[in-house]
Write an enzyme that holds these catalytic residues in place. Sequence first.
Site, PDB file in Angstrom:
ATOM      1  N   HIS A  11      10.959 -50.142  11.411  1.00 20.58           N
ATOM      2  CA  HIS A  11      11.699 -50.514  10.206  1.00 20.58           C
ATOM      3  C   HIS A  11      12.378 -51.843  10.495  1.00 20.58           C
ATOM      4  O   HIS A  11      12.955 -52.035  11.577  1.00 20.58           O
ATOM      5  CB  HIS A  11      12.757 -49.461   9.856  1.00 20.58           C
ATOM      6  CG  HIS A  11      13.781 -49.942   8.865  1.00 20.58           C
ATOM      7  ND1 HIS A  11      13.511 -50.054   7.511  1.00 20.58           N
ATOM      8  CD2 HIS A  11      15.071 -50.350   9.035  1.00 20.58           C
ATOM      9  CE1 HIS A  11      14.587 -50.513   6.891  1.00 20.58           C
ATOM     10  NE2 HIS A  11      15.551 -50.691   7.783  1.00 20.58           N
ATOM     11  N   CYS A  27       9.355 -51.669   3.931  1.00 25.32           N
ATOM     12  CA  CYS A  27      10.433 -52.540   4.401  1.00 25.32           C
ATOM     13  C   CYS A  27       9.888 -53.769   5.120  1.00 25.32           C
ATOM     14  O   CYS A  27      10.463 -54.869   5.020  1.00 25.32           O
ATOM     15  CB  CYS A  27      11.370 -51.764   5.324  1.00 25.32           C
ATOM     16  SG  CYS A  27      10.537 -51.041   6.772  1.00 25.32           S
TER      17      CYS A  27
END
Length: 230
Positions: free
Chosen positions: A100, A170
Amino acid sequence: MRTDRVAPSAPSVTSRLVPPHPRPAPAPPVPPAPLRFPEGRAVPPCLQGLRLPPGGRARAPMEEPLALHPVKLYVYDLSKGMARRLSPLMLGKQLDGIWHTSIIVHKDEFFYGSGGISSCAPGGTLLGPPDTVVDLGNTEVTEEIFLEYLSSLGESMFRGESYNLFEHNCNTFSNEVAQFLTGRKIPSYITDLPSEVLATPFGQALRPLLDSIQIQPPGGNTFSRHNGQS
């Protein structure tokens, strides 16, 4: 007594009045250049009226150079090390993490998840401090223009309902914003992760389940243009 008159001499060339040379006409002004995005990306609607003078920097002739703002990439391993240990058994290949990422600029952290674009103080989500920090360089994009840009993304490409774990996540957001700010992409080992997982039989078998997973790191605030954060 006779005096001879001396005829006046003719004026010299240098003493004659020479009409001044006409001044050249001023050069026509160079029209401002349109704002361009890396790799032919479309200009968001909120920035379509912005134009830059020749040289590409929006500044007055006697103005000081624009300030440079550092841009960093925060990288988090959502598996907390489990991917490194279990991926050889489950996928048949080594994965170092389930990544992430977020962008740090103008003293805030910005990221994308199933709730849309969010922001917080650097390291302010429940993920804690990042596992890795990547220096992406500097940007001349001001905070005002950057927030306008994020607002446009949040209303178009990066709405919450557009989130997809493999194809629009993301890291897609971080890669897009990094190129807008610095012209640089984020590391390929991050953006290539979905294709590496889907290239395995186990990843293909689990894709229907994985496609339904929504990730939104807790602790951030949904981005709002009115005050930068809400």
